[in-house]
Write a protein that holds these residues in place. Structure first.
Motif, PDB file in Angstrom:
ATOM      1  N   LEU A   1     -13.159 -25.006 -19.238  1.00 36.22           N
ATOM      2  CA  LEU A   1     -14.140 -24.423 -18.325  1.00 36.22           C
ATOM      3  C   LEU A   1     -15.152 -25.508 -17.962  1.00 36.22           C
ATOM      4  O   LEU A   1     -15.699 -26.158 -18.848  1.00 36.22           O
TER       5      LEU A   1
ATOM      6  N   LEU B   1     -18.723 -25.929 -16.033  1.00 39.25           N
ATOM      7  CA  LEU B   1     -19.839 -25.116 -15.561  1.00 39.25           C
ATOM      8  C   LEU B   1     -20.866 -25.984 -14.855  1.00 39.25           C
ATOM      9  O   LEU B   1     -21.112 -27.126 -15.255  1.00 39.25           O
ATOM     10  N   ASP B   2     -21.486 -25.400 -13.842  1.00 38.68           N
ATOM     11  CA  ASP B   2     -22.581 -26.063 -13.145  1.00 38.68           C
ATOM     12  C   ASP B   2     -23.699 -25.028 -12.975  1.00 38.68           C
ATOM     13  O   ASP B   2     -23.444 -23.878 -12.591  1.00 38.68           O
TER      14      ASP B   2
ATOM     15  N   GLU C   1     -24.220 -30.072 -15.812  1.00 39.66           N
ATOM     16  CA  GLU C   1     -22.806 -29.703 -15.948  1.00 39.66           C
ATOM     17  C   GLU C   1     -22.430 -29.615 -17.430  1.00 39.66           C
ATOM     18  O   GLU C   1     -22.814 -30.462 -18.244  1.00 39.66           O
TER      19      GLU C   1
ATOM     20  N   ALA D   1     -15.061 -17.095 -19.365  1.00 41.41           N
ATOM     21  CA  ALA D   1     -15.817 -17.486 -18.179  1.00 41.41           C
ATOM     22  C   ALA D   1     -16.691 -16.338 -17.688  1.00 41.41           C
ATOM     23  O   ALA D   1     -17.873 -16.525 -17.361  1.00 41.41           O
TER      24      ALA D   1
ATOM     25  N   ARG E   1     -20.760 -16.204 -17.566  1.00 38.85           N
ATOM     26  CA  ARG E   1     -21.431 -15.958 -16.290  1.00 38.85           C
ATOM     27  C   ARG E   1     -22.364 -14.775 -16.375  1.00 38.85           C
ATOM     28  O   ARG E   1     -23.544 -14.834 -15.977  1.00 38.85           O
TER      29      ARG E   1
ATOM     30  N   VAL F   1     -24.704 -19.516 -13.133  1.00 38.93           N
ATOM     31  CA  VAL F   1     -23.723 -20.596 -13.302  1.00 38.93           C
ATOM     32  C   VAL F   1     -22.489 -20.323 -12.459  1.00 38.93           C
ATOM     33  O   VAL F   1     -22.076 -19.172 -12.281  1.00 38.93           O
ATOM     34  N   SER F   2     -21.930 -21.386 -11.938  1.00 35.75           N
ATOM     35  CA  SER F   2     -20.618 -21.350 -11.297  1.00 35.75           C
ATOM     36  C   SER F   2     -19.645 -22.047 -12.242  1.00 35.75           C
ATOM     37  O   SER F   2     -19.989 -23.062 -12.864  1.00 35.75           O
ATOM     38  N   ILE F   3     -18.441 -21.505 -12.341  1.00 36.63           N
ATOM     39  CA  ILE F   3     -17.509 -21.983 -13.357  1.00 36.63           C
ATOM     40  C   ILE F   3     -16.138 -22.222 -12.743  1.00 36.63           C
ATOM     41  O   ILE F   3     -15.599 -21.367 -12.026  1.00 36.63           O
TER      42      ILE F   3
ATOM     43  N   LEU G   1     -14.167 -25.283  -9.645  1.00 36.09           N
ATOM     44  CA  LEU G   1     -15.623 -25.194  -9.580  1.00 36.09           C
ATOM     45  C   LEU G   1     -16.121 -25.362  -8.152  1.00 36.09           C
ATOM     46  O   LEU G   1     -17.038 -24.649  -7.704  1.00 36.09           O
TER      47      LEU G   1
ATOM     48  N   TRP H   1     -16.780 -17.337 -11.032  1.00 37.40           N
ATOM     49  CA  TRP H   1     -15.818 -18.284 -11.589  1.00 37.40           C
ATOM     50  C   TRP H   1     -14.537 -18.239 -10.769  1.00 37.40           C
ATOM     51  O   TRP H   1     -14.210 -17.232 -10.153  1.00 37.40           O
TER      52      TRP H   1
END
Length: 493
Positions: free
Chosen positions: A354, A356-357, A401, A421, A425, A446-448, A468, A479
């Protein structure tokens, strides 16, 4: 020491104190079978290690004794010493150093232990520590007589007197009485010393306490010699030496042998046995002095080496950690991931990664400040720890990240990526950010990117990065899974 040492450790000590060395050796072998440094979580590690060092020393296992002393001493260097366990540990350590001849820090440690015991308000521990320091001061006064000897005896007398008053009936109280008698003899109070020694001797015999009886016999030998009753002095000195030999107390044996030799010389023993004993003891004393000096140096070197090893290990560990979040850093991920991926593949599982940002992170820094931004990253790290398992590898990759590498051997592992995920989130979205950010319009989400595939970190990362990118373009706070798989579990807000 009940409550401070495991039952098996105390059992070995009791066997030694009763002179049952074959049984003590066998019990000690059983004790250290899993590792001499193996200490259960409920016990204070330095206390147990230093006590085991004293057992090893008395059993003649010198290298092991030095290793245990060094390890226990090193633990004390990094821990703040407080409480009765620390008092016992430092006191035992000081007495053991005194016994092997590494006298530099010995008395300082024993005096420190007394102060810690006072602060802990544990009378039993205080009595023990007072008695050990008193013994050390007595033996310093008699082994190296000089202008400070009387002052040492006076200090020892006060220490033993307090210890005897504090201790409950038992070994500590008996040995403190015997030590008190020797200190009285040292300051010239011969009659009082004799009375205290006779009382200690009776108590020691009733309890089969070899240490107390040996010291009491020694005091009576000193008193009878002072009274010029040399035949009786020789008898008491012989009994004292026999008792010290029974419990293999090196410090007692050396001193009692010297005193017995001196008494026999004064008696002009016709057989010449005592003259030979004197020569033997003198030679042994020289050899032991050299040995003790070497052991002291070896101990100090070993302790420094152990400390250096721990510092090096800590430095290596720190190099693999992100200082802000405490998570594994990029270097740590690159080093640990190949083994984890290999073991996952060997178990017939497909690994998940995973990426993440943190959404709107630039706004956090610009509006709330970089300090608030750091707190946000720490909070995200804590949420990741909460939502992932202990075996999963969590990493701060760079900036805002993060990477999570999922490893498992369960049947549910095939769906772990999307499940974890979504859990992450949702956790970040539900988190109350007001304490950190106040009324910031856009709270962090978060975007995953989620990827599963071959056991290769570079390929997994590239695939998760593509996913991502899609999650970001799809509106953030969601996600996406790389490839043809769908992200049915994702949500948009």
């Amino acid at each position: 020491m009940v409550g401070h040492l495991p039952t098996h450790d105390r059992h070995v000590r009791l066997l030694l104190d009763s002179g049952r060395f074959a049984e003590a050796n066998a019990a000690f072998d059983e004790l250290v079978k899993a590792g001499a440094s193996d200490v259960g979580e409920r016990w204070n590690r330095p206390t147990v290690l230093v006590h085991r060092a004293s057992l090893a020393w008395r059993l003649g296992r010198i290298p092991l004794a030095l290793e245990l002393i060094a390890e226990g001493w090193t633990d004390l260097d990094v821990d703040r010493p407080e409480g009765s366990a620390a008092a016992h540990t430092i006191s035992m350590l000081g007495y053991l150093l005194e016994t092997i001849g590494h006298r530099g820090p010995a008395l300082e440690l024993m005096a420190l232990s007394v102060q810690i015991a006072r602060d802990s308000d544990d009378q039993a521990a205080l009595a023990h520590c007072l008695s050990r320091e008193g013994n050390a001061r007595v033996f310093r006064a008699v082994t190296r007589p000089d202008e400070t000897s009387r002052a040492q005896f006076e200090l020892a007398r006060d220490l033993f007197d307090e210890a005897h008053g504090l201790a409950k009936p038992g070994q500590v109280k008996r040995s403190a009485l015997a030590g008190f008698a020797r200190a009285l003899a040292g300051v010239g109070e011969t009659a009082a010393a004799e009375r205290a020694a006779l009382e200690a001797l009776a108590l020691g015999r009733d309890a089969d306490d070899w240490f107390t009886t040996a010291v009491a016999n020694w005091v009576l030998a000193v008193v009878r010699r002072e009274q010029n009753r040399l035949e009786e002095a020789r008898t008491f000195a012989s009994r004292a030496l026999e008792g010290a030999g029974t419990i293999r107390d090196t410090m007692l044996m050396m001193q009692f042998s010297l005193d017995l030799a001196a008494i026999c010389e004064e008696l002009s023993d016709p057989v010449g046995e005592c003259a030979a004993l004197r020569r033997t003891v003198a030679a042994s004393s020289t050899a032991v002095d050299v040995l003790q000096e070497g052991l002291g140096q070896a101990l100090e070197q070993r302790r420094v080496a152990v400390q250096a090893q721990r510092m090096a290990l800590a430095a290596r560990e720190a190099a693999l950690r992100d200082p802000l979040t405490g998570l594994t850093n990029r270097l740590g991920l690159e080093r640990r991931a190949p083994m984890l991926l290999e073991s996952t593949a060997a178990a017939g599982r497909v690994p998940w990664l995973l990426l993440l940002d943190v959404d709107w992170f630039k706004d956090v820094n610009d509006i709330a400040g970089h300090t608030a931004g750091d707190v946000v990253l720490q909070e995200v790290a804590n949420l990741l720890r909460r939502e992932c398992r202990a075996d999963d590898l969590i990493c701060r990759w760079a900036g805002d990240e993060f990477v999570v590498l999922l490893v498992d051997a369960s049947e549910e592992f095939r769906d772990a990526g999307p499940i974890v995920a979504e859990r992450i989130r949702a956790s970040v979205q539900r988190h109350d950010w007001r304490l950190v950010l106040g009324r910031l319009t856009k709270a962090p989400t978060v975007s995953i990117g989620v990827a599963a595939g071959p056991a290769n970190l570079e390929h997994l990362f590239a695939a998760a990065d593509i996913a991502l990118y899609r999650a970001k373009r799809g509106g953030r706070n969601r996600w996406e899974i790389d490839g043809d798989r769908t992200a049915d579990g994702s949500t948009t807000s």
